[in-house]
Design a protein around this motif. Sequence first.
Motif, mmCIF file in Angstrom:
data_model
loop_
_atom_site.group_PDB
_atom_site.id
_atom_site.type_symbol
_atom_site.label_atom_id
_atom_site.label_comp_id
_atom_site.label_asym_id
_atom_site.label_seq_id
_atom_site.Cartn_x
_atom_site.Cartn_y
_atom_site.Cartn_z
ATOM 1 N N PRO A 273 77.423 -48.424 -5.886
ATOM 2 C CA PRO A 273 76.065 -49.079 -5.581
ATOM 3 C C PRO A 273 75.834 -50.373 -6.120
ATOM 4 C CG PRO A 273 75.875 -47.429 -7.436
ATOM 5 C CD PRO A 273 77.123 -47.102 -6.904
ATOM 6 N N GLU A 274 75.255 -51.228 -5.491
ATOM 7 C CA GLU A 274 75.443 -52.681 -5.744
ATOM 8 C C GLU A 274 73.863 -53.150 -5.573
ATOM 9 O OE1 GLU A 274 77.897 -55.822 -4.234
ATOM 10 O OE2 GLU A 274 79.312 -54.039 -3.286
ATOM 11 N N ILE A 275 73.338 -53.946 -6.344
ATOM 12 C CA ILE A 275 72.094 -54.674 -6.167
ATOM 13 C C ILE A 275 71.999 -55.269 -4.655
ATOM 14 C CG2 ILE A 275 70.527 -56.516 -6.954
ATOM 15 C CD1 ILE A 275 71.185 -55.869 -9.743
ATOM 16 N N GLY A 276 70.890 -54.768 -4.121
ATOM 17 C CA GLY A 276 70.672 -55.319 -2.936
ATOM 18 C C GLY A 276 71.325 -54.540 -1.551
ATOM 19 N N GLN A 277 71.643 -53.331 -2.001
ATOM 20 C CA GLN A 277 72.431 -52.366 -1.064
ATOM 21 C C GLN A 277 71.338 -51.718 -0.565
ATOM 22 O OE1 GLN A 277 75.484 -50.163 -2.450
ATOM 23 N NE2 GLN A 277 76.182 -49.576 -0.603
ATOM 24 N N ILE A 278 71.218 -51.276 1.010
ATOM 25 C CA ILE A 278 70.346 -50.354 1.536
ATOM 26 C C ILE A 278 70.586 -48.963 1.336
ATOM 27 C CG2 ILE A 278 69.102 -49.913 3.875
ATOM 28 C CD1 ILE A 278 68.613 -52.826 3.625
ATOM 29 N N VAL A 279 69.774 -47.968 0.954
ATOM 30 C CA VAL A 279 70.345 -46.844 0.846
ATOM 31 C C VAL A 279 69.237 -45.926 1.807
ATOM 32 C CG1 VAL A 279 71.050 -47.041 -1.432
ATOM 33 C CG2 VAL A 279 68.624 -46.453 -1.225
ATOM 34 N N ILE A 280 69.634 -44.510 2.041
ATOM 35 C CA ILE A 280 68.365 -43.718 2.642
ATOM 36 C C ILE A 280 68.530 -42.464 1.407
ATOM 37 C CG2 ILE A 280 68.260 -41.944 4.500
ATOM 38 C CD1 ILE A 280 70.103 -43.431 6.137
ATOM 39 N N ILE A 281 67.148 -42.345 1.177
ATOM 40 C CA ILE A 281 66.683 -41.425 0.346
ATOM 41 C C ILE A 281 66.841 -39.954 0.858
ATOM 42 C CG2 ILE A 281 64.907 -40.582 -1.374
ATOM 43 C CD1 ILE A 281 63.997 -43.597 -1.282
ATOM 44 N N THR A 282 67.673 -39.156 0.216
ATOM 45 C CA THR A 282 67.865 -37.735 0.578
ATOM 46 C C THR A 282 67.212 -36.728 0.065
ATOM 47 O OG1 THR A 282 69.914 -37.545 -0.674
ATOM 48 C CG2 THR A 282 70.147 -38.647 1.779
ATOM 49 N N LYS A 283 66.482 -36.829 -1.093
ATOM 50 C CA LYS A 283 66.077 -35.768 -1.858
ATOM 51 C C LYS A 283 64.651 -36.311 -2.492
ATOM 52 C CE LYS A 283 69.339 -32.177 -2.308
ATOM 53 N NZ LYS A 283 69.993 -32.684 -1.208
ATOM 54 N N GLY A 284 63.645 -35.563 -2.524
ATOM 55 C CA GLY A 284 62.416 -35.785 -3.302
ATOM 56 C C GLY A 284 61.210 -36.272 -2.148
ATOM 57 N N ARG A 285 60.312 -36.746 -2.984
ATOM 58 C CA ARG A 285 59.146 -37.130 -1.991
ATOM 59 C C ARG A 285 59.363 -38.247 -1.051
ATOM 60 N NH1 ARG A 285 54.106 -38.751 -5.414
ATOM 61 N NH2 ARG A 285 52.589 -37.313 -4.551
ATOM 62 N N ASP A 286 60.312 -39.110 -1.464
ATOM 63 C CA ASP A 286 60.442 -40.179 -0.303
ATOM 64 C C ASP A 286 61.594 -39.851 0.483
ATOM 65 O OD1 ASP A 286 58.592 -41.419 -1.841
ATOM 66 O OD2 ASP A 286 60.082 -42.594 -3.143
ATOM 67 N N GLN A 287 62.125 -38.705 0.920
ATOM 68 C CA GLN A 287 63.194 -38.385 1.354
ATOM 69 C C GLN A 287 63.089 -38.820 2.899
ATOM 70 O OE1 GLN A 287 63.547 -33.910 1.507
ATOM 71 N NE2 GLN A 287 65.401 -34.193 2.992
ATOM 72 N N GLY A 288 64.108 -39.171 3.338
ATOM 73 C CA GLY A 288 64.442 -39.921 4.728
ATOM 74 C C GLY A 288 63.690 -41.406 4.679
#
Length: 102
Positions: A8-23
Amino acid sequence: MQDSGLSPEIGQIVIITKGRDQGQLGIIVEIIDDRFVKVADGDKRKVDRMKKKNINHLDLIDYIADEVKSSFIETGRVTNGKLRYALTNFLEQYSDLLKEGE
């Protein structure tokens, strides 16, 4: 496009796969250690309420938002507007790739 082998790097885009914000998409705004990062999107999840996430619960996308990274280098922080702008830019450029990957 998505690769779990990335670190992981600062500024990197991610897709959240678990939890309330999933997707949902987010941007890494802080790296805590080798397992946890803090994620924000500038909209539902503002910078002042960043979400601590386990890296295993994120899909790291091979895309660094330059404006977010340079803001951190220059000022040590980032605005919610910059995060929204970076995510909008990313979605405009790569929305077709995301649809193919689903």
